[in-house]
Scaffold this active site. Structure first.
Site, PDB file in Angstrom:
ATOM      1  N   ARG A   1      -5.358   7.536  16.794  1.00 19.65           N
ATOM      2  CA  ARG A   1      -6.705   7.508  16.212  1.00 19.65           C
ATOM      3  C   ARG A   1      -7.715   6.903  17.190  1.00 19.65           C
ATOM      4  O   ARG A   1      -8.891   7.262  17.184  1.00 19.65           O
ATOM      5  CB  ARG A   1      -6.728   6.799  14.857  1.00 19.65           C
ATOM      6  CG  ARG A   1      -7.995   7.106  14.059  1.00 19.65           C
ATOM      7  CD  ARG A   1      -7.987   6.498  12.675  1.00 19.65           C
ATOM      8  NE  ARG A   1      -7.400   7.343  11.658  1.00 19.65           N
ATOM      9  CZ  ARG A   1      -8.063   8.300  10.983  1.00 19.65           C
ATOM     10  NH1 ARG A   1      -9.347   8.528  11.236  1.00 19.65           N
ATOM     11  NH2 ARG A   1      -7.464   9.016  10.064  1.00 19.65           N
TER      12      ARG A   1
ATOM     13  N   GLN B   1       0.831  -1.195   0.000  1.00 20.78           N
ATOM     14  CA  GLN B   1       0.000   0.000   0.000  1.00 20.78           C
ATOM     15  C   GLN B   1       0.875   1.259   0.000  1.00 20.78           C
ATOM     16  O   GLN B   1       0.378   2.352  -0.248  1.00 20.78           O
ATOM     17  CB  GLN B   1      -0.901   0.042   1.239  1.00 20.78           C
ATOM     18  CG  GLN B   1      -1.983  -1.022   1.270  1.00 20.78           C
ATOM     19  CD  GLN B   1      -2.734  -1.046   2.593  1.00 20.78           C
ATOM     20  OE1 GLN B   1      -2.711  -2.051   3.283  1.00 20.78           O
ATOM     21  NE2 GLN B   1      -3.382   0.046   2.970  1.00 20.78           N
TER      22      GLN B   1
ATOM     23  N   GLU C   1     -12.962   2.877   5.263  1.00 21.95           N
ATOM     24  CA  GLU C   1     -12.918   2.324   6.613  1.00 21.95           C
ATOM     25  C   GLU C   1     -14.206   2.461   7.422  1.00 21.95           C
ATOM     26  O   GLU C   1     -14.527   1.559   8.203  1.00 21.95           O
ATOM     27  CB  GLU C   1     -11.773   2.975   7.400  1.00 21.95           C
ATOM     28  CG  GLU C   1     -10.395   2.637   6.873  1.00 21.95           C
ATOM     29  CD  GLU C   1      -9.336   3.541   7.468  1.00 21.95           C
ATOM     30  OE1 GLU C   1      -9.246   4.709   7.047  1.00 21.95           O
ATOM     31  OE2 GLU C   1      -8.613   3.083   8.364  1.00 21.95           O
TER      32      GLU C   1
END
Ligand code: MTE
Ligand code: HPA
Ligand code: MOS
Length: 774
Positions: free
Chosen positions: A304, A191, A706
């Site tokens: 996060r 990625q 997500e």
């Protein structure tokens, strides 16, 4: 318009890493793994292995020409173990052989001697011993300490969520080729092409310009290849660099499961305070993140978790603290949601805990505390364009929440051995890399003289459909058919210094860069048309491959215009840069404006439990989701469906088990269950909320990758609801995944899981009458 790729996938035409034709002279690599989770590395002796037929080299840390270091955020991770080993499966040496078989056969003949040291697998134990990967962080708003006194109700508890194996269909791998002047070219399943390039250059002692990384597509990444494709790319490159031959390294499934990090398990303490009218007044939470043996992305994941610790609720007094704990497991890493789901599971547990103890439906507390326009998140960004209430109310109306509740209650009254459960899961997810600098991207667009177009960006296609969206953006902006657009492989020599394809922001960042490049090209072409046709530039457009002047055909096609541009020596190429505006965040005060925008939605989940067996079925997941102005409803719906099912898997079936020696017991698909078609919800409704999108989203089409994973959390609470319908006194802990085994034990707490006890238990005498449902 459909996703452009699946037709080629089902025909077997798509080229994954393993489909790249093997070049003559290729060596195959296999990785010698640490057999213990912690110890002092005494010797690595390859004498016997090197005597085997076909074995060419066995490389260790000593063969690394540059620095033996691949840590992304913290420099704490060697490419090959040196001095110590820190997890089972850690790469210790690399075997290079003429065949794949010879390489793997040699592994057992590399003698690795290790003096064992104590092993920690539990994050709370690690924290107690001061084993932290980075210093703890606290997000704070208001004063929770002061606020407790004013609360009518205060509840405390513990919540735990497990890890999750990414299980991308394509395992990790790379194929490296030596190039002229001592460089390497790597085809990588990553990625983050630039991460592979940067770390490989560092490890080989080269400039980044001597390392080229190319990515065609991934058979799934899900975060597992954001950082953790790097070791395999760098190892293959090391092999190619030393041997001056191409080197191919592909992990088999079990090696991939053993050696790579996963979603972080968390263990957390919560305390929630409510007013008499069920407003959440204060919330305190402490997260213990199981980071594994090296930092990898854990500090960013932990951050996060803090960002999403209040999910979609407004809470005026919050103290959220997180510890990223060093254990002797493979370094855990990014996984769809990136710590957000773990944070949201805890606040939902706190709300469920309060609701159960107060005897009110959790939905009462949830609905009453939803974010409203202008409310501040604990990090001080206001909720702008907030659709929390719209999402909830639409879902509740459209899918008739009151009727669903009545049906479940009625069913449970009339059925003894089957119970249904219901939960509502609202979500709110911030879009942007939380590291502000990462929110940038570039696009390189070439128009060829026949009018066809090649687009290169930093976006990696991993099934999420980003190439389809980029092609749409280019086609729409240039006014031409999508058939003319080719989205090229992701290559570090065409687009440099890329952020990984992650944070759900790939289409926004790379799509906006593509839009800018195409806008510049369109303007250049229309300026030319305006001169050639002696027409006012302002009135010119390109639509359906025709130039329009004041809305009327100007008798100039796209092809003619492009050809004219070439002969007029007007550039048909453009490179554009996009950086998300307005973002800032101060990581010392933990305040700022980190997100371009937030995505909202609400899911209703209904389950049914077989109370004799503990088995269950997710009957329905019904979602109202904020897509904004979806560029591609087919792709976006697919993301919601896939994300929700993946979230359900995390919350229900997927159980990662390590023993105290740090050995992964759930190390194959025999022992690790992901949802199949039977485990997927029988009904999966996706309603597109009527929302305007956001100017910081590509063509107002909001990021979608997500957020839907977190709808899966509803499955946990729906199962909990069903268990409590059977056994209202259940002291069931907040511990995910809710496997059938766990459900069974919670349905029958008196149950001692040995066969004779089960049959002798009076509460479960075989004479119990069966209900209609069973
Ligand atoms: N969908 C598919 N089919 N395969 C994937 O690997 N990764 C997810 C999500 N959806 C993934 C996926 C993750 S973790 C992220 S961050 C986003 O896609 C990344 O792509 P995007 O930024 O284009 O949404
Ligand atoms: N999300 C996903 N991946 C990331 C992030 C993030 O916020 N930051 C760094 N990598
Ligand atoms: Mo996704 S976890 O940001 O790759």
């Amino acid at each position: 318009m459909n996703h452009l790729d699946p037709i080629r996938h089902v025909r077997g035409e798509s080229q994954y890493l393993d489909d790249v034709p093997v070049q003559h002279g290729t060596l195959y690599a296999a990785v010698v793994e640490s057999p213990v989770a912690h110890g002092k590395l005494l010797t690595v002796d390859a004498t016997a292995a090197l005597e085997l037929p076909g074995v060419v080299h066995v490389l260790t840390a000593r063969d690394i020409p540059g620095e033996n270091q691949i840590g992304g955020i913290v420099p704490d991770e060697p490419l090959l173990a040196e001095g110590h080993v820190h997890f089972r499966g850690q790469p210790v040496a690399l075997v290079l052989a003429e065949t794949e078989h010879a390489a793997h056969a040699a592994l057992a003949h590399v003698r690795v001697e290790i003096a064992p040291l104590p092993i920690i697998t539990d994050p709370r134990v690690a924290a107690a011993q001061g084993e932290l990967l980075v210093p703890p962080r606290t997000f704070r708003i208001g004063d929770s300490e002061e606020a407790w006194a004013g609360c009518a109700h205060v509840f405390e508890g513990v919540a735990e969520s497990g890890g999750q194996e990414h299980l991308y269909i394509e395992t990790q791998g790379a194929y490296a080729f030596p190039t002229e002047m001592g460089g390497v070219r790597i085809i990588s399943s990553t990625q983050g092409p630039t991460a592979v390039q940067r770390h490989t250059a560092h490890v080989l002692g080269l400039g980044m310009h001597q390392v080229e990384v190319d990515v065609t597509r991934l058979g799934g990444g899900f975060g597992g290849k954001e950082d953790q494709a790097t070791p395999w790319g760098a190892l293959a490159a090391l092999g190619a660099f030393v041997a001056r031959r191409p080197v191919k390294l592909v992990l088999d499934r079990m090696a991939d499961m053993r050696m790579t990090g996963k979603r972080h398990p968390y263990s957390s303490d919560f305390k929630i305070g409510l007013s008499a009218d069920l407003k959440i007044v204060a919330y305190e939470v402490t997260f213990y993140q199981n980071g594994g043996a090296a930092a990898d992305l854990s500090p960013a994941v932990m951050e996060r978790t803090l960002f999403h610790s209040t999910n979609t609720y407004f809470i005026p007094n919050v103290t959220a603290t997180a510890y990223s704990c060093r254990t002797h497991l493979p370094p855990n890493t990014a996984f769809r949601g990136f710590g957000g789901p773990q944070g949201m599971f805890v606040i939902e547990s706190a709300i469920a805990s309060a609701a159960e103890r107060l005897g009110v439906p959790a939905t009462e507390i949830q609905r009453r505390n939803l974010l409203r326009e202008g409310d501040l998140f604990p990090y001080r960004q206001p909720a702008e364009g907030c659709h929390a209430e719209q999402a909830w109310d639409t879902a509740a109306e459209l899918f008739d929440l009151p009727a669903r509740r009545r049906e479940v209650d009625e069913f449970n009254r009339t059925h003894r051995w089957q119970k249904k459960g219901l939960a509502v899961m609202p979500i709110c997810f911030g879009i942007s890399f939380t590291k502000t600098a990462m929110n940038q991207a570039r696009a390189l667009v070439h128009i060829y003289t026949d009018g066809s177009v090649g687009v290169s960006t930093g976006a990696v296609e991993m099934g999420q459909g980003v190439n389809t969206k980029i092609a749409q953006v280019a086609a729409r902006t240039l006014g031409i058919s999508v058939d003319r657009i080719k989205v090229e492989s992701t290559n570090t020599t065409r687009v440099a210094n890329t952020s990984p394809s992650a944070a759900s922001a790939t289409a926004d960042l790379n799509g906006k860069a593509t839009e800018l490049a195409c806008l510049a090209l369109r303007e250049r072409l229309l300026q030319l048309a305006s001169t050639e046709l002696s027409m006012d530039y302002e009135g010119l457009h390109i639509e359906n491959e025709q130039v329009l002047a004041a809305g009327k055909p100007a008798n100039t096609s796209w092809e003619k215009l492009v050809s004219a541009a070439y002969w007029q020596r007007v550039s048909l190429s453009e490179n554009a840069h996009h950086a998300t505006p307005d973002l800032h965040f101060d990581a010392t005060t933990n305040q700022g404006y980190p997100f371009a925008y937030h995505v909202y939605g609400t899911a209703l989940t209904t389950v049914q439990v077989d109370c004799r067996r503990g088995t269950y079925e997710v009957q329905a997941v019904q979602i109202a989701h904020d897509f904004g102005q979806s560029l591609n409803p087919a792709v976006d719906r697919g993301q919601i469906e896939g994300g929700a099912v993946q979230g359900i898997g995390w919350m229900t079936l997927e159980e990662l088990v390590y023993n105290e020696e740090g050995r992964l017991l759930s190390n194959s698909l025999n022992a690790y269950k992901i949802p199949d078609l039977y485990a997927a919800p029988k009904v999966l409704d996706v309603h597109f909320l009527d929302t305007p999108g956001h100017s910081r989203a590509v063509m107002r089409s909001k990021a979608v990758g997500e957020p839907p994973l977190m709808y899966g959390i509803g499955a946990y609470f729906a199962l909990r609801d069903a268990v409590r319908a059977f056994n209202p006194d259940s002291t069931i802990s907040f511990s995910a995944p809710m496997t059938p085994e766990k459900v069974l034990v919670n349905l029958h707490p008196e149950f001692t899981p040995t066969p004779s006890d089960a049959w002798n238990s009076p509460a479960h005498s075989t004479s119990a009458t069966t209900s209609a449902a069973s």
